[in-house]
Design a protein around this motif. Structure first.
Motif, PDB file in Angstrom:
ATOM      1  N   ALA A 237       0.765  -1.205  -0.013  1.00  0.00           N
ATOM      2  CA  ALA A 237      -0.027   0.292   0.040  1.00  0.00           C
ATOM      3  C   ALA A 237       0.820   1.043   0.024  1.00  0.00           C
ATOM      4  O   ALA A 237       0.424   2.366  -0.564  1.00  0.00           O
ATOM      5  CB  ALA A 237      -0.826   0.178   1.263  1.00  0.00           C
ATOM      6  N   HIS A 238       1.853   1.143   0.585  1.00  0.00           N
ATOM      7  CA  HIS A 238       2.766   2.415   0.530  1.00  0.00           C
ATOM      8  C   HIS A 238       3.348   2.824  -0.790  1.00  0.00           C
ATOM      9  O   HIS A 238       3.638   3.847  -1.244  1.00  0.00           O
ATOM     10  CB  HIS A 238       4.346   2.020   1.274  1.00  0.00           C
ATOM     11  CG  HIS A 238       5.344   3.085   1.438  1.00  0.00           C
ATOM     12  ND1 HIS A 238       5.272   4.126   2.088  1.00  0.00           N
ATOM     13  CD2 HIS A 238       6.443   3.145   0.706  1.00  0.00           C
ATOM     14  CE1 HIS A 238       6.372   4.819   1.928  1.00  0.00           C
ATOM     15  NE2 HIS A 238       7.092   4.078   1.112  1.00  0.00           N
ATOM     16  N   TYR A 239       3.279   1.626  -1.630  1.00  0.00           N
ATOM     17  CA  TYR A 239       3.692   2.075  -2.838  1.00  0.00           C
ATOM     18  C   TYR A 239       2.442   2.176  -3.983  1.00  0.00           C
ATOM     19  O   TYR A 239       2.444   2.165  -5.196  1.00  0.00           O
ATOM     20  CB  TYR A 239       4.534   0.991  -3.671  1.00  0.00           C
ATOM     21  CG  TYR A 239       5.961   0.828  -3.196  1.00  0.00           C
ATOM     22  CD1 TYR A 239       6.960   1.765  -3.560  1.00  0.00           C
ATOM     23  CD2 TYR A 239       6.172   0.109  -1.818  1.00  0.00           C
ATOM     24  CE1 TYR A 239       8.064   1.683  -3.122  1.00  0.00           C
ATOM     25  CE2 TYR A 239       7.613   0.174  -1.387  1.00  0.00           C
ATOM     26  CZ  TYR A 239       8.382   1.112  -2.081  1.00  0.00           C
ATOM     27  OH  TYR A 239       9.708   0.751  -1.335  1.00  0.00           O
ATOM     28  N   GLY A 240       1.433   2.438  -3.480  1.00  0.00           N
ATOM     29  CA  GLY A 240       0.100   2.649  -3.951  1.00  0.00           C
ATOM     30  C   GLY A 240      -0.737   1.334  -4.246  1.00  0.00           C
ATOM     31  O   GLY A 240      -1.544   1.520  -5.133  1.00  0.00           O
ATOM     32  N   HIS A 241      -0.478   0.271  -4.093  1.00  0.00           N
ATOM     33  CA  HIS A 241      -1.079  -1.107  -4.340  1.00  0.00           C
ATOM     34  C   HIS A 241      -2.078  -1.387  -3.262  1.00  0.00           C
ATOM     35  O   HIS A 241      -1.585  -2.089  -2.329  1.00  0.00           O
ATOM     36  CB  HIS A 241       0.029  -2.197  -4.814  1.00  0.00           C
ATOM     37  CG  HIS A 241       0.776  -1.685  -5.738  1.00  0.00           C
ATOM     38  ND1 HIS A 241       0.344  -1.944  -7.255  1.00  0.00           N
ATOM     39  CD2 HIS A 241       2.086  -1.335  -5.978  1.00  0.00           C
ATOM     40  CE1 HIS A 241       1.226  -1.330  -8.061  1.00  0.00           C
ATOM     41  NE2 HIS A 241       2.483  -0.932  -7.218  1.00  0.00           N
TER      42      HIS A 241
END
Length: 265
Positions: free
Chosen positions: A42-46
């Motif tokens: 999630a930190h990378y947008g996933h």
């Protein structure tokens, strides 16, 4: 791009820590290890996840279905028409979509991945990892690498962490010059998970319960020249033993956890 996480195994090697919950639900700093893995993505947008469940799947379902209630202040009005008002949500997981897929109690890793094919739909790629290990993997760089070479699957090759303390010894054979309690091996690499797969990889898999992802499917990819490695020299640590459970919790509780990137925004 969806992220598939394998979390259906028994985790027998760590039963001395918790034998009543599935391995991905064993906590680090009060949160299940699978939550830490999801936070990394999630930190990378996933934020679109598919969890391949099996053993004690009800524990995983209960955690996520009741996530809002457990993370929020709740006002309850008792009576014939009882009401429950959730307010002041205290989490940063807004926007996460989680598909809790029952992939069978006895199914091996390859079969579990094949059984969630319908949830990948027409997406050209998906990510895949295990639910029992954390690392400071650069997901953005991993995906970019996968797209650059055009092959079917990329796996992350990591340095295996040392399982025993390592002593540095001087030439006299008896003087200790260094002591490393948890060294990282400097030799070859091992499969650390964190795969990126093209959708057609699912066609190599079968629904047979005994299909192990790391055996026939990986060997087939090698034969076809369709498997690439993304080299990761940073932190990576599975949770296979009670000692590793203690290590990960110690790192997290002392604010020394390399995989915790989301607090650094």
């Amino acid at each position: 791009m969806k992220t598939v996480i394998l979390c259906g195994g028994y985790g027998t090697r760590i039963r001395d820590v918790a034998d009543d919950i599935p391995k991905p639900m064993i906590p680090i700093g009060g949160k299940p290890i699978i939550w830490h893995i999801m936070k990394t993505y999630a930190h990378y947008g996933h934020q679109d996840f598919i969890l391949c469940m099996g053993y004690k799947s009800e524990v995983i379902k209960d955690f996520f279905i009741n996530y809002e209630l457990r993370s929020a202040d709740v006002t309850i009005k008792l009576g014939k028409k009882s009401e429950q008002i959730v307010s002041e949500t205290n989490h940063d997981e807004d926007g996460w979509q989680i598909t809790l897929a029952e992939t069978g109690i006895k199914a091996m890793t390859g079969a579990r991945v094949r059984r969630i094919k319908k949830y990948i739909s027409d997406d050209p790629m998906f990510m895949l990892t295990y639910g029992d290990g954390v690392g400071d993997i650069d997901i953005e760089a991993l995906v970019a690498f996968h797209k650059s070479h055009g092959k079917m699957v990329t796996l992350t090759g990591v340095r295996p962490p040392g399982r025993f303390g390592e002593l540095g010894i001087a030439e006299d054979g008896s003087t200790i010059t260094g002591f490393n309690e948890k060294p990282q091996a400097s030799g070859g690499r091992i499969n650390g998970g964190y795969f990126v797969c093209n959708r057609e990889f699912l066609d190599i898999l079968s629904d047979a319960e005994d299909l192990v992802l790391e055996q026939e499917p990986m060997k087939k990819l090698v034969e076809l020249g369709e498997l690439k490695v993304f080299e990761h020299d940073g932190f990576w640590q599975p949770m296979d033993t009670s000692r590793e459970y203690s290590l990960l919790n110690e790192l997290y509780n002392n604010n020394q956890a390399p995989w915790v990137k989301w607090k650094k925004k």
